[in-house]
Design a protein around this motif. Structure first.
Motif: not given
Length: 255
Positions: A62-76
């Motif tokens: 399955v293709y899924l592109g990562l556009v931006h990241r959040l640090d591991r402890p961060v949610g939202g």
């Protein structure tokens, strides 16, 4: 369009904030890495790919592109691209500043001004996975710029609620720049160990992500409110809703 909850093994269920043939917007759970890391723990990108494979009965990869990241402890709020064309166009929106990200955070103390812009040079130590503010011109240093505004303070708790708008996307940027300002994030063990206790969850949340749809060009607005738990519940949920509306309309007063 939004379609409820996504259930993946090993982590809490995730709210789907937006979904169509091109995009998948979700509410990232805290303490889940965005992509595979040295911990070997289940990561968001792999979990979402598996979920799409099951929900849509897709054979093969399955293709899924990562556009931006959040640090591991961060949610939202986070957006992923379901096609390479959407990923390319969203990456272009990031480069051309048409991709808006707004965060809320709770910090120790109170920033020196109600609103302001922080401009620093940051240097990452890959060995320790830590970032430091360094003098401008330091080899390997990268410019980091963010705007902040104070939304409320709790004198009794010694905490302030702030909204942050990023102009650059450096590793640990919000955490490092606010710590350097003298206001480390609540719960941040890495950049506020002197004032935070082990076990406290970092209070940084991706409240809003907005961008033009990669195909229709219509505005897409993803909104995620932090949990109604301490210290977030020191402030009424209405304040988070007002911030989200400001983000959608572009009416925030920053400087």
């Amino acid at each position: 369009m939004p379609s409820g909850q996504m259930h993946t093994s090993g982590i809490p269920s995730m709210a789907i904030l937006y979904e169509d043939n091109h995009l998948l917007g979700i509410e990232k759970p805290v303490n889940v890495p965005t992509q595979e890391d040295a911990s070997g723990d289940p990561d968001l990108l792999s979990l979402l790919k598996e979920d799409i494979k099951i929900r849509y009965q897709k054979p093969g990869n399955v293709y899924l592109g990562l556009v931006h990241r959040l640090d591991r402890p961060v949610g939202g709020a986070m957006i992923f691209a379901k096609t390479s064309k959407a990923a390319s166009r969203l990456s272009d929106a990031v480069r051309t500043r048409r991709f808006e990200k707004s965060y809320v955070a709770i910090v120790r103390g109170k920033p020196p001004a109600q609103r302001g812009r922080l401009t620093d040079t940051l240097l990452k130590d890959e060995r320790t996975n830590t970032v430091a503010v360094v003098p401008k011109g330091t080899p390997g240093g990268k410019d980091a710029v963010l705007d902040y505004r104070v939304l409320g303070t709790s004198a009794e708790e010694g905490l302030s609620l702030v909204q942050i708008k990023l102009h650059t996307g450096r590793s640990h940027q919000i955490r490092v720049q606010l710590s350097s300002l003298g206001c480390p994030l609540y719960g941040d063990q890495k950049y506020g160990a002197g004032v935070n206790k082990p076990g406290e969850q970092i209070a940084l949340w991706s409240l809003y992500v907005g961008f033009p749809h990669p195909v229709s060009k219509e505005p897409v607005d993803l909104v995620s409110f932090p949990p109604r738990a301490y210290p977030w519940n020191l402030w009424d949920e209405g304040i988070y809703a007002r911030v989200a509306e400001d983000c959608k309309s572009g009416t925030e007063e920053w400087l």
